[in-house]
Design a protein around this motif. Structure first.
Motif, short mmCIF file in Angstrom:
data_model
loop_
_atom_site.label_atom_id
_atom_site.label_comp_id
_atom_site.label_asym_id
_atom_site.label_seq_id
_atom_site.Cartn_x
_atom_site.Cartn_y
_atom_site.Cartn_z
N GLY A 158 2.41 -7.03 -14.76
CA GLY A 158 3.35 -8.11 -14.50
C GLY A 158 4.41 -7.83 -13.46
O GLY A 158 4.68 -8.67 -12.60
N PHE A 159 5.01 -6.66 -13.54
CA PHE A 159 6.13 -6.40 -12.64
C PHE A 159 5.69 -6.30 -11.18
O PHE A 159 6.22 -7.02 -10.32
CB PHE A 159 6.89 -5.15 -13.12
CG PHE A 159 8.10 -4.84 -12.30
CD1 PHE A 159 8.92 -5.85 -11.81
CD2 PHE A 159 8.44 -3.52 -12.01
CE1 PHE A 159 10.05 -5.57 -11.05
CE2 PHE A 159 9.55 -3.22 -11.24
CZ PHE A 159 10.36 -4.25 -10.76
N PRO A 160 4.71 -5.46 -10.85
CA PRO A 160 4.27 -5.47 -9.45
C PRO A 160 3.68 -6.82 -9.02
O PRO A 160 3.84 -7.23 -7.86
CB PRO A 160 3.21 -4.37 -9.38
CG PRO A 160 2.97 -3.90 -10.76
CD PRO A 160 4.08 -4.38 -11.62
N ALA A 161 3.05 -7.54 -9.94
CA ALA A 161 2.54 -8.88 -9.59
C ALA A 161 3.69 -9.80 -9.24
O ALA A 161 3.59 -10.63 -8.32
CB ALA A 161 1.73 -9.45 -10.75
N ALA B 143 0.55 -1.40 -5.72
CA ALA B 143 0.10 -2.10 -4.51
C ALA B 143 -1.02 -3.09 -4.83
O ALA B 143 -1.01 -4.23 -4.37
CB ALA B 143 -0.37 -1.09 -3.46
N ALA B 144 -1.96 -2.64 -5.64
CA ALA B 144 -3.09 -3.52 -5.98
C ALA B 144 -2.60 -4.72 -6.79
O ALA B 144 -3.00 -5.86 -6.53
CB ALA B 144 -4.14 -2.74 -6.77
N GLY C 97 0.79 -1.23 0.00
CA GLY C 97 0.00 0.00 0.00
C GLY C 97 0.82 1.27 0.00
O GLY C 97 2.04 1.28 -0.20
N TYR C 98 0.08 2.33 0.24
CA TYR C 98 0.63 3.68 0.18
C TYR C 98 -0.13 4.51 1.20
O TYR C 98 -1.36 4.45 1.24
CB TYR C 98 0.43 4.24 -1.22
CG TYR C 98 1.46 5.25 -1.64
CD1 TYR C 98 2.59 4.84 -2.35
CD2 TYR C 98 1.32 6.60 -1.33
CE1 TYR C 98 3.55 5.75 -2.74
CE2 TYR C 98 2.28 7.52 -1.72
CZ TYR C 98 3.39 7.10 -2.43
OH TYR C 98 4.34 7.99 -2.83
N VAL D 50 -3.99 -8.39 0.09
CA VAL D 50 -4.54 -7.20 0.73
C VAL D 50 -3.74 -5.96 0.30
O VAL D 50 -2.51 -5.98 0.30
CB VAL D 50 -4.51 -7.32 2.27
CG1 VAL D 50 -5.10 -6.08 2.92
CG2 VAL D 50 -5.26 -8.56 2.73
N CYS D 51 -4.46 -4.90 -0.07
CA CYS D 51 -3.80 -3.64 -0.37
C CYS D 51 -4.53 -2.50 0.32
O CYS D 51 -5.71 -2.63 0.69
CB CYS D 51 -3.72 -3.41 -1.88
SG CYS D 51 -5.30 -3.42 -2.71
#
Lengths: 554, 159
Positions: free
Chosen positions: A412-415, A50-51, A21-22, A66-67
């Motif tokens: 893809g990258f944040p996942a 985050a999501a 999150g942020y 969870v975000c």
């Protein structure tokens, strides 16, 4: 107990280990409680990251991701990530702060009706206006997100509710009058399905993401062992059945294999399991599988008969239905059919041309070689995604994470970061294009700060390749908006973030570079300069039936 | 063809928006919608008249999609004869001294009540099923209906 505290209590009780999150003014009370609970908070550099990270964590592990974000801009930045999770039925709980209840509706600073905004892209959502409701809402949210057909649930919590006290304990169970997913398939329908299988001469299993969500991989393999029915999967289900098996047809649909599409079109029985007959699968619907009876297993009754007629509907959890089916199923006589499929596989294999430049498909093959197939592979969206689906043989579920339904570039990258938190010791690779990696490139910081060994493979062709391909094939090569001029130097960029960068311009450098990257304990960005105008083939043009494929190899 | 469905929902804010959003988001057509509390104040009933736009398969989706909403408790589709239904309308009809008595006569036949009179208009209140209301409005059209307000249909199962 304060609202913020009961929230954290609830998250701990629900088994949450990590939150992405942020922060912001409207969630500051919740963040303050992070000090008191054993939950890891990961600061991404953008709420969208985050999501997607929560989504990647959920897809890789099967747990609920969870975000958290603050009101207005924080919440709206989550929206793409929530919609991505919704379209692919990913269990997620998104938490947002809201302005104090007294100010709701007044266009207060950083106020947005996030519950209204996310209503069509969540499985359910809540605005909590009374702190006494909060414990029940959290319990319900996790229950709804992870049960039935999973999906994202958003809880919007005004600042004063976070600060107010409640005496309500955290409930043990969620009781929701209008929510009772059906897990067990009707025995009569399962019997009908078994009879259809016994009578079939040309059956095909068409397996989708629901099979992954329900953990049906083992039962599916058992079914195929018993019946020898060939299996084709959607993008969402890659790996649920080993693509190394002779009975695997790989992916079907627009960029599926020709043999999968031929098999579907010629079949006399399609057994759809946890799939939804999306337009990318069916092509021209009126010409779809004209001779087939259609059996459809799905936990979501709305998926049945939405796009195609269904002869044998079975509402239920794919794993549980297949388990019951396996007790009674008998194979039909499909020797000639399997022979036909073997010959199609031989005659129409996936292939690509070697033009001297690095073929992007070759890079994917080398990723498989370098990892031995033991990796979690994420993709962005476009050609990178399709080539990965085609040229990396997935053998286990939850090892391919990709935005299928929404088709979100930048996923893809944040996942991959989220997946790495779920499995710190596994190899996690994001396969990207030079376009999509720039959509959430800021998460390099998250990877570096958290010392995540995530690898990014950029298939750098200087174009937004998939759209360029359409422009080449259907718009007379009039490239508009698809030439990526002024791309950054990805190696320097990686280094600026404190990651390792490697550029590869020759085919023979591909495998050594991948090996070097895999040995490095931190994040690595690999910039592969690949053939610019390479297309994804085979391809079903829009509006055609799925037999009418352009092979591209003529 | 029009179908009448009766939907029990949790009486919480935002539920109407969820139902309305479902119809608009999926391109289903609402002909009318009436909502009110049931005997249990925690539960409301919506009576929704849906136009299937010539494709009966839509109704199956409408029902399934409504069922999928967490706040929806129960759905009943009424086929012809299983239910009784009524709608209330208020119609402001243009009058002159020459037409007033004619209109009053029509009103009487239809058991419509006059609830407001002015020199140039009458407001009629009438309750009934579709056919009756349609017939009345047809008759009143030649005098000029200046304004028409309808509650939308409410329906209840027989027996």
């Amino acid at each position: 107990m304060k609202g913020a505290k009961i929230l954290l209590e609830g998250l701990v009780k629900e088994g949450v280990e990590v939150i992405f999150g942020y922060p912001g003014g409207a969630v500051i009370d919740i963040f303050d409680e992070f000090h008191n609970y054993p939950i890891k908070f990961i600061l991404t550099r953008h709420e969208q990251g985050a999501a997607h990270a929560a989504d990647g964590y959920a897809r890789a592990s099967g747990k609920t991701g969870v975000c958290i974000a603050t009101s207005r801009p924080g919440g709206t930045n989550l929206v793409t990530g929530i919609a991505t999770a919704y379209m692919d039925s990913v269990p997620m709980v998104a938490l947002t702060g809201q302005v104090p209840t007294a100010m709701i509706g007044n266009d207060a600073f950083q106020e947005a009706d996030i519950v209204g905004i996310t209503r069509p892209i969540t499985k359910h959502n809540y605005l909590v206006t009374d702190v006494d409701d909060l414990p029940g809402v959290i319990k319900e949210a996790f229950h709804i997100a992870s049960s039935g057909r999973p999906g994202p649930v958003l809880i919007d919590i005004p600042k004063d509710v976070q600060q107010a006290d409640t005496k309500r304990p955290y409930p043990k169970k969620a009781e929701i009058a209008g929510y009772k997913p059906v897990y067990q398939g009707h025995p009569r329908q399962i019997k009908n399905l078994a009879e259809a299988i016994a009578a079939a001469r040309k059956p095909v299993l068409y397996v989708g993401g629901g099979a992954v969500a329900s953990g049906a991989s083992a039962e599916l393999r058992k079914l195929v062992e018993k019946t020898s029915i060939p299996v084709t999967t959607t993008l969402m289900a890659l790996g649920v059945f080993p693509e190394t098996s002779p009975l695997s047809l790989g992916m079907l649909g627009m960029h599926g294999t020709q043999y999968a599409n031929f098999a579907i079109m010629d079949s006399d029985l399609i057994i759809a399991a946890g799939a939804r007959f999306d337009d990318r699968i069916t092509g021209k619907i009126s010409e779809f599988a004209p001779h087939a009876r259609i059996a459809h297993i799905d936990i979501d009754p709305t998926s049945l008969k939405k796009n195609v007629r269904v002869d044998v509907p079975v509402v239920g959890d794919v794993r549980l239905v297949l388990k019951e089916l396996n007790k009674i199923v008998k194979p039909g006589k499909c020797g000639p059919w399997l022979k036909q499929i073997r010959s199609w596989k031989k005659e129409f294999p996936l292939a690509y041309r070697d033009t001297g430049l690095i073929p992007p498909q070759y890079v994917i093959e080398q990723v498989y070689k370098a990892t031995g197939g033991d990796a979690i592979i994420c993709t962005e969206v476009g050609q990178n995604q399709m080539w990965t689906a085609q040229f990396y043989p997935f053998t286990e579920p939850r090892t391919f994470l990709s935005s299928g339904g929404l088709g979100t570039m930048g996923y893809g990258f944040p996942a991959a970061i989220g997946a790495q938190f779920a499995f710190p010791d596994r190899t996690v690779i994001d396969i990207a294009g030079d376009g999509s990696i720039q959509m959430n490139i800021q998460e390099l910081t998250t990877a570096v700060v958290n010392k995540l060994p995530v690898k990014v493979v950029i298939l750098n062709n200087g174009y937004l390749g998939m759209v360029r391909q359409w422009q080449e094939l259907f718009y007379k090569k009039r490239y508009a908006g698809t030439i990526l001029e002024g791309n950054p130097d990805f190696v320097k960029l990686a280094e600026a973030y404190g990651a390792m960068g490697i550029r590869v311009e020759e085919k023979k450098g591909v495998l050594p570079a991948l090996k070097k990257a895999l040995k490095h304990p931190g994040p690595v960005v690999l910039d592969f300069k690949v053939a610019g105008e390479e297309n994804v083939y085979p391809m079903v043009p829009a509006g055609a039936n799925i037999r009418q494929m352009i092979s591209g190899m003529a | 063809m029009r179908h009448t469905i009766s939907v029990l929902v949790e009486n919480k804010f935002g539920v109407l928006a969820r139902v309305a959003g479902l119809f608009s988001g999926r391109g289903f057509n609402i002909s009318s919608l009436a909502v009110g509390e049931t005997m249990d104040p925690a539960v409301s009933r919506m009576t929704i008249v849906v136009d299937d736009q010539g494709s009966p398969r839509i109704m199956e989706q409408v029902e399934k999609q409504l069922n999928k909403l967490i706040n929806v408790i129960k759905i009943q589709e009424f086929s012809r004869g299983e239910s009784v239904d009524r709608e209330l309308i208020l119609a402001k009809v243009k009058t002159t001294s020459a037409t007033r008595s004619e209109i009053l006569e029509i009103a009487q036949i239809f058991r419509a009540r006059v609830i407001d009179v002015s020199p140039s208009a009458l407001v009629l209140e009438v309750t009934g099923a579709d056919d009756k209301i349609k017939a009345l409005l047809n008759l009143l059209a030649r005098y000029g209906v200046k304004e028409l307000v309808r509650t939308g249909k409410v329906a209840i199962a027989r027996g």
